[in-house]
Each structure stands twice: as C-alpha cells, then as structure tokens.
Design a protein around this motif. Structure first.
Motif, mmCIF file in Angstrom:
data_model
loop_
_atom_site.group_PDB
_atom_site.id
_atom_site.type_symbol
_atom_site.label_atom_id
_atom_site.label_comp_id
_atom_site.label_asym_id
_atom_site.label_seq_id
_atom_site.Cartn_x
_atom_site.Cartn_y
_atom_site.Cartn_z
ATOM 1 N N SER A 44 69.362 -5.972 8.402
ATOM 2 C CA SER A 44 69.565 -6.730 9.637
ATOM 3 C C SER A 44 68.390 -7.625 10.006
ATOM 4 O O SER A 44 68.527 -8.512 10.844
ATOM 5 N N VAL A 45 67.225 -7.407 9.379
ATOM 6 C CA VAL A 45 66.062 -8.232 9.709
ATOM 7 C C VAL A 45 65.562 -9.040 8.526
ATOM 8 O O VAL A 45 64.598 -9.800 8.658
ATOM 9 N N LYS A 46 66.190 -8.891 7.373
ATOM 10 C CA LYS A 46 65.742 -9.629 6.190
ATOM 11 C C LYS A 46 65.840 -11.126 6.432
ATOM 12 O O LYS A 46 66.816 -11.615 6.982
ATOM 13 N N GLY A 47 64.800 -11.818 6.022
ATOM 14 C CA GLY A 47 64.749 -13.257 6.243
ATOM 15 C C GLY A 47 64.214 -13.644 7.604
ATOM 16 O O GLY A 47 63.945 -14.832 7.845
ATOM 17 N N ARG A 48 64.050 -12.662 8.501
ATOM 18 C CA ARG A 48 63.537 -12.947 9.839
ATOM 19 C C ARG A 48 62.223 -12.221 10.120
ATOM 20 O O ARG A 48 61.346 -12.773 10.776
ATOM 21 N N PHE A 49 62.094 -10.992 9.650
ATOM 22 C CA PHE A 49 60.897 -10.186 9.905
ATOM 23 C C PHE A 49 60.083 -10.056 8.609
ATOM 24 O O PHE A 49 60.650 -9.907 7.521
ATOM 25 N N THR A 50 58.770 -10.064 8.767
ATOM 26 C CA THR A 50 57.875 -9.874 7.625
ATOM 27 C C THR A 50 56.805 -8.853 7.989
ATOM 28 O O THR A 50 56.119 -9.015 8.998
ATOM 29 N N ILE A 51 56.667 -7.848 7.146
ATOM 30 C CA ILE A 51 55.623 -6.844 7.342
ATOM 31 C C ILE A 51 54.460 -7.171 6.411
ATOM 32 O O ILE A 51 54.661 -7.580 5.265
ATOM 33 N N SER A 52 53.245 -6.991 6.912
ATOM 34 C CA SER A 52 52.057 -7.238 6.106
ATOM 35 C C SER A 52 50.938 -6.337 6.603
ATOM 36 O O SER A 52 51.067 -5.705 7.657
ATOM 37 N N ARG A 53 49.846 -6.292 5.866
ATOM 38 C CA ARG A 53 48.729 -5.461 6.297
ATOM 39 C C ARG A 53 47.406 -6.070 5.883
ATOM 40 O O ARG A 53 47.322 -6.807 4.897
ATOM 41 N N ASN A 54 46.390 -5.720 6.645
ATOM 42 C CA ASN A 54 45.019 -6.083 6.347
ATOM 43 C C ASN A 54 44.211 -4.796 6.401
ATOM 44 O O ASN A 54 43.851 -4.337 7.488
ATOM 45 N N ASN A 55 43.961 -4.213 5.266
ATOM 46 C CA ASN A 55 43.267 -2.922 5.237
ATOM 47 C C ASN A 55 41.822 -3.035 5.693
ATOM 48 O O ASN A 55 41.257 -2.072 6.214
ATOM 49 N N ALA A 56 41.222 -4.186 5.511
ATOM 50 C CA ALA A 56 39.848 -4.365 5.980
ATOM 51 C C ALA A 56 39.779 -4.292 7.499
ATOM 52 O O ALA A 56 38.733 -3.920 8.057
ATOM 53 N N GLU A 57 40.872 -4.637 8.154
ATOM 54 C CA GLU A 57 40.927 -4.592 9.613
ATOM 55 C C GLU A 57 41.730 -3.404 10.120
ATOM 56 O O GLU A 57 41.982 -3.293 11.323
ATOM 57 N N ASN A 58 42.180 -2.542 9.198
ATOM 58 C CA ASN A 58 42.954 -1.352 9.594
ATOM 59 C C ASN A 58 44.168 -1.722 10.445
ATOM 60 O O ASN A 58 44.466 -1.051 11.449
ATOM 61 N N THR A 59 44.860 -2.769 10.059
ATOM 62 C CA THR A 59 45.970 -3.255 10.875
ATOM 63 C C THR A 59 47.175 -3.608 10.006
ATOM 64 O O THR A 59 47.016 -4.167 8.922
ATOM 65 N N VAL A 60 48.338 -3.265 10.510
ATOM 66 C CA VAL A 60 49.604 -3.684 9.922
ATOM 67 C C VAL A 60 50.322 -4.565 10.930
ATOM 68 O O VAL A 60 50.292 -4.292 12.133
ATOM 69 N N TYR A 61 50.955 -5.603 10.421
ATOM 70 C CA TYR A 61 51.620 -6.566 11.285
ATOM 71 C C TYR A 61 53.122 -6.583 11.016
ATOM 72 O O TYR A 61 53.579 -6.307 9.907
ATOM 73 N N LEU A 62 53.863 -6.954 12.052
ATOM 74 C CA LEU A 62 55.290 -7.229 11.895
ATOM 75 C C LEU A 62 55.551 -8.582 12.552
ATOM 76 O O LEU A 62 55.563 -8.689 13.779
ATOM 77 N N GLN A 63 55.697 -9.598 11.721
ATOM 78 C CA GLN A 63 56.016 -10.929 12.216
ATOM 79 C C GLN A 63 57.523 -11.013 12.392
ATOM 80 O O GLN A 63 58.284 -10.812 11.436
ATOM 81 N N MET A 64 57.948 -11.329 13.604
ATOM 82 C CA MET A 64 59.372 -11.355 13.917
ATOM 83 C C MET A 64 59.754 -12.764 14.349
ATOM 84 O O MET A 64 59.273 -13.258 15.368
ATOM 85 N N ASN A 65 60.601 -13.398 13.578
ATOM 86 C CA ASN A 65 61.075 -14.747 13.864
ATOM 87 C C ASN A 65 62.573 -14.730 14.128
ATOM 88 O O ASN A 65 63.269 -13.761 13.798
ATOM 89 N N SER A 66 63.071 -15.790 14.707
ATOM 90 C CA SER A 66 64.509 -15.936 14.985
ATOM 91 C C SER A 66 65.053 -14.691 15.690
ATOM 92 O O SER A 66 66.080 -14.135 15.307
ATOM 93 N N LEU A 67 64.348 -14.270 16.710
ATOM 94 C CA LEU A 67 64.720 -13.038 17.402
ATOM 95 C C LEU A 67 66.069 -13.163 18.088
ATOM 96 O O LEU A 67 66.448 -14.239 18.579
ATOM 97 N N LYS A 68 66.781 -12.048 18.119
ATOM 98 C CA LYS A 68 68.106 -11.972 18.733
ATOM 99 C C LYS A 68 68.086 -10.920 19.836
ATOM 100 O O LYS A 68 67.274 -9.995 19.800
ATOM 101 N N PRO A 69 68.993 -11.015 20.796
ATOM 102 C CA PRO A 69 69.062 -9.971 21.831
ATOM 103 C C PRO A 69 69.214 -8.568 21.241
ATOM 104 O O PRO A 69 68.703 -7.607 21.815
ATOM 105 N N ASP A 70 69.890 -8.446 20.108
ATOM 106 C CA ASP A 70 70.053 -7.140 19.474
ATOM 107 C C ASP A 70 68.747 -6.553 18.961
ATOM 108 O O ASP A 70 68.691 -5.367 18.614
ATOM 109 N N ASP A 71 67.699 -7.363 18.889
ATOM 110 C CA ASP A 71 66.390 -6.858 18.461
ATOM 111 C C ASP A 71 65.638 -6.183 19.608
ATOM 112 O O ASP A 71 64.559 -5.621 19.394
#
Length: 124
Positions: free
Chosen positions: A63-90
């Motif tokens: 349901s989120v493929k093509g819209r959400f991207t997960i990534s991480r920066n281990n040097a900063e101890n952080t994981v990100y979730l970039q969410m684009n084209s958001l829908k009310p169902d999100d």
C-alpha cells in the motif's frame, strides 16, 4: 537495548509529504534492523516498512510502495521514513521498532524495542 524516539509527524494535506525520523540511543544501533509500523484509530497495528542493519535491504508493504522510502544513517543512529503522495488512509500513529541482529521483518512480534509513536494526520 536501544531507546527509540520518533519525530516528524504532523498534519498535512493529501498529496503532501512528511519525513519521519527514528532516533536511537546506544552504540550498537548499526546491529539492529528497524521497522516502521502504524496504527489507525480502531484498527490493528500494521507493518509499513523495514530496513536491515546495513541499509542495503528494504521492504515496504504494497500500500505504500512507490510513495514511502525507508533509509538509515548509522553514523547518526537514525532511521528515516520519507512519505510522499500522502493519502487520508495514511492517517495513523507511526511507530519505529528495532530488532537486534535482525534482517528486517514484517511481524511486529519480531521487534523488542519500540518508540512511543508520532501522529500523522492527512486531511482530504
């Protein structure tokens, strides 16, 4: 053990974007796989995306493929979730979770460390 703190949630109009962050304490964060889950009011918690310890392997729910991207920066101890084209169902509370030496799992029970969650609201 790691402690996780999510941030970046908020109110956005449909079609907009948000970037969630999951900041972790602890020097061994690079040994953890991390997953994002969400829970909407009256619904069960559902898997959104996961990333392995190195960041080279990721998986998103359909349901989120093509819209959400997960990534991480281990040097900063952080994981990100970039969410684009958001829908009310999100609209949901989004949680990050960590699994020591995990490869990335879609089952919530595989994760032993959880954050408190951040609210994402998408208006139509």
């Amino acid at each position: 053990q790691v402690q996780l703190v999510e941030s970046g949630g908020g109110l956005v109009q449909a079609g907009g974007s948000l970037r969630l962050s999951c900041a972790a304490s602890g020097r061994t964060f690079s040994r953890y796989a991390v997953g994002w889950f969400r829970q909407a009011p009256g619904k069960e918690r559902e898997f959104v995306a996961t990333i392995n310890w190195s960041g080279r392997s990721t998986y998103n729910v359909d349901s989120v493929k093509g819209r959400f991207t997960i990534s991480r920066n281990n040097a900063e101890n952080t994981v990100y979730l970039q969410m684009n084209s958001l829908k009310p169902d999100d609209t949901a509370v989004y949680y990050c979770a960590a699994e020591y030496l995990g490869l990335g799992d879609y089952a919530a029970g595989a994760y032993t460390n959880w954050g408190q969650g951040t609210q994402v609201t998408v208006s139509s």
